[in-house]
Scaffold this motif. Structure first.
Motif, mmCIF file in Angstrom:
data_model
loop_
_atom_site.group_PDB
_atom_site.id
_atom_site.type_symbol
_atom_site.label_atom_id
_atom_site.label_comp_id
_atom_site.label_asym_id
_atom_site.label_seq_id
_atom_site.Cartn_x
_atom_site.Cartn_y
_atom_site.Cartn_z
ATOM 1 N N TYR A 178 -5.767 -64.765 28.217
ATOM 2 C CA TYR A 178 -6.471 -65.883 28.851
ATOM 3 C C TYR A 178 -7.124 -66.708 27.751
ATOM 4 O O TYR A 178 -7.818 -66.165 26.883
ATOM 5 C CB TYR A 178 -7.531 -65.358 29.820
ATOM 6 C CG TYR A 178 -8.354 -66.458 30.452
ATOM 7 C CD1 TYR A 178 -7.824 -67.267 31.440
ATOM 8 C CD2 TYR A 178 -9.664 -66.678 30.052
ATOM 9 C CE1 TYR A 178 -8.580 -68.270 32.029
ATOM 10 C CE2 TYR A 178 -10.432 -67.683 30.633
ATOM 11 C CZ TYR A 178 -9.878 -68.474 31.622
ATOM 12 O OH TYR A 178 -10.627 -69.474 32.189
ATOM 13 N N ASN A 209 -16.242 -52.746 35.367
ATOM 14 C CA ASN A 209 -15.802 -54.108 35.036
ATOM 15 C C ASN A 209 -16.953 -55.078 34.833
ATOM 16 O O ASN A 209 -16.741 -56.289 34.790
ATOM 17 C CB ASN A 209 -14.814 -54.661 36.066
ATOM 18 C CG ASN A 209 -13.466 -54.012 35.942
ATOM 19 O OD1 ASN A 209 -13.035 -53.674 34.839
ATOM 20 N ND2 ASN A 209 -12.798 -53.804 37.049
ATOM 21 N N SER A 211 -8.634 -58.508 35.862
ATOM 22 C CA SER A 211 -9.795 -58.014 35.120
ATOM 23 C C SER A 211 -9.587 -58.212 33.622
ATOM 24 O O SER A 211 -8.458 -58.207 33.134
ATOM 25 C CB SER A 211 -10.023 -56.526 35.390
ATOM 26 O OG SER A 211 -10.259 -56.297 36.748
ATOM 27 N N GLU A 212 -10.697 -58.330 32.933
ATOM 28 C CA GLU A 212 -10.681 -58.478 31.473
ATOM 29 C C GLU A 212 -10.677 -57.108 30.810
ATOM 30 O O GLU A 212 -11.422 -56.215 31.204
ATOM 31 C CB GLU A 212 -11.918 -59.272 31.047
ATOM 32 C CG GLU A 212 -12.015 -59.526 29.574
ATOM 33 C CD GLU A 212 -13.275 -60.299 29.188
ATOM 34 O OE1 GLU A 212 -13.614 -60.265 28.005
ATOM 35 O OE2 GLU A 212 -13.912 -60.914 30.069
ATOM 36 N N ASP A 255 -17.228 -59.565 24.205
ATOM 37 C CA ASP A 255 -17.405 -59.033 25.550
ATOM 38 C C ASP A 255 -17.260 -57.511 25.523
ATOM 39 O O ASP A 255 -16.257 -56.994 25.017
ATOM 40 C CB ASP A 255 -16.361 -59.613 26.504
ATOM 41 C CG ASP A 255 -16.478 -61.119 26.646
ATOM 42 O OD1 ASP A 255 -17.319 -61.728 25.972
ATOM 43 O OD2 ASP A 255 -15.702 -61.685 27.443
ATOM 44 N N GLY A 308 -12.565 -59.407 25.202
ATOM 45 C CA GLY A 308 -12.644 -60.844 24.993
ATOM 46 C C GLY A 308 -13.647 -61.196 23.924
ATOM 47 O O GLY A 308 -14.499 -60.382 23.543
ATOM 48 N N ALA A 362 -9.220 -63.828 25.805
ATOM 49 C CA ALA A 362 -9.371 -62.512 26.425
ATOM 50 C C ALA A 362 -7.999 -61.928 26.721
ATOM 51 O O ALA A 362 -7.039 -62.662 26.970
ATOM 52 C CB ALA A 362 -10.172 -62.610 27.720
ATOM 53 N N LYS A 363 -7.937 -60.615 26.691
ATOM 54 C CA LYS A 363 -6.743 -59.894 27.142
ATOM 55 C C LYS A 363 -7.052 -59.396 28.543
ATOM 56 O O LYS A 363 -8.106 -58.808 28.789
ATOM 57 C CB LYS A 363 -6.437 -58.725 26.202
ATOM 58 C CG LYS A 363 -5.248 -57.896 26.616
ATOM 59 C CD LYS A 363 -3.965 -58.689 26.569
ATOM 60 C CE LYS A 363 -2.782 -57.773 26.899
ATOM 61 N NZ LYS A 363 -1.592 -58.512 27.215
ATOM 62 N N LEU A 364 -6.136 -59.666 29.480
ATOM 63 C CA LEU A 364 -6.342 -59.297 30.879
ATOM 64 C C LEU A 364 -5.495 -58.082 31.251
ATOM 65 O O LEU A 364 -4.490 -57.786 30.586
ATOM 66 C CB LEU A 364 -5.978 -60.477 31.791
ATOM 67 C CG LEU A 364 -6.725 -61.784 31.531
ATOM 68 C CD1 LEU A 364 -6.221 -62.875 32.465
ATOM 69 C CD2 LEU A 364 -8.227 -61.595 31.669
#
Length: 161
Positions: A79, A150, A114-115, A144, A118, A106-108
């Motif tokens: 993302y 989450n 969901s992340e 993050d 990030g 971010a990697k989802l």
């Protein structure tokens, strides 16, 4: 000769500590969390409507607001987002505000809901500071930290001159 060199080196170190420039950078660090709904501490900021305010703790005390300008998800689940943000609060007792431009990555999760991890970089916009942040420059970086439920805690560090 060694004695003179040692005295000179010691004097140089002492003078460099005393003569720090007035515009020295403030190293900053702390944590931040989303405010679930606007409250007295972080009321709505109409120009920055895209997320609930972020409550800043640590070197920066106050509220961080976000306005998304671009976003996309890649086929591999990355993302990407960019935009502008506004901080309203204090640093070392100086009250005011500044704006930033930012880039977030971010990697989802595979379902893209969901992340996993990030980070983002926030460059302070020249001339955007008010009050104690008038003339401010610098950068704030966030990482993050994703909790087992989450929830996200933001860890930040950077410098403000």
């Amino acid at each position: 000769m060694r004695m003179r060199a040692a005295i000179f080196a010691g004097l140089f170190v002492a003078l460099s500590l005393v003569a720090a420039p007035a515009n020295a950078a403030n190293q900053i660090s702390g944590t931040a969390e989303l405010v679930p709904t606007p409250n007295a501490q972080c009321p709505n900021e109409p120009s920055y409507p895209d997320y609930s305010a972020i409550d800043m703790d640590g070197s920066l005390e106050g509220c961080w607001y976000t306005n998304i300008l671009t976003s996309k998800v890649t086929p591999s689940g990355v993302y990407l987002e960019s935009g502008e943000e506004k901080f309203v609060g204090s640093l070392n007792g100086r009250q005011g505000s500044f704006t930033t431009t930012y880039k977030f990555e971010a990697k989802l999760t595979p379902d893209l809901l969901s992340e996993i991890r990030g980070r983002c970089q926030h460059k302070i916009v020249a001339g955007s500071g008010t009050g104690g942040f008038a003339g401010a420059s610098g950068r704030v970086d966030f990482k993050d930290i994703i909790g087992p439920d989450n929830s996200v805690t933001y860890v930040y560090r950077g410098h403000i001159r």
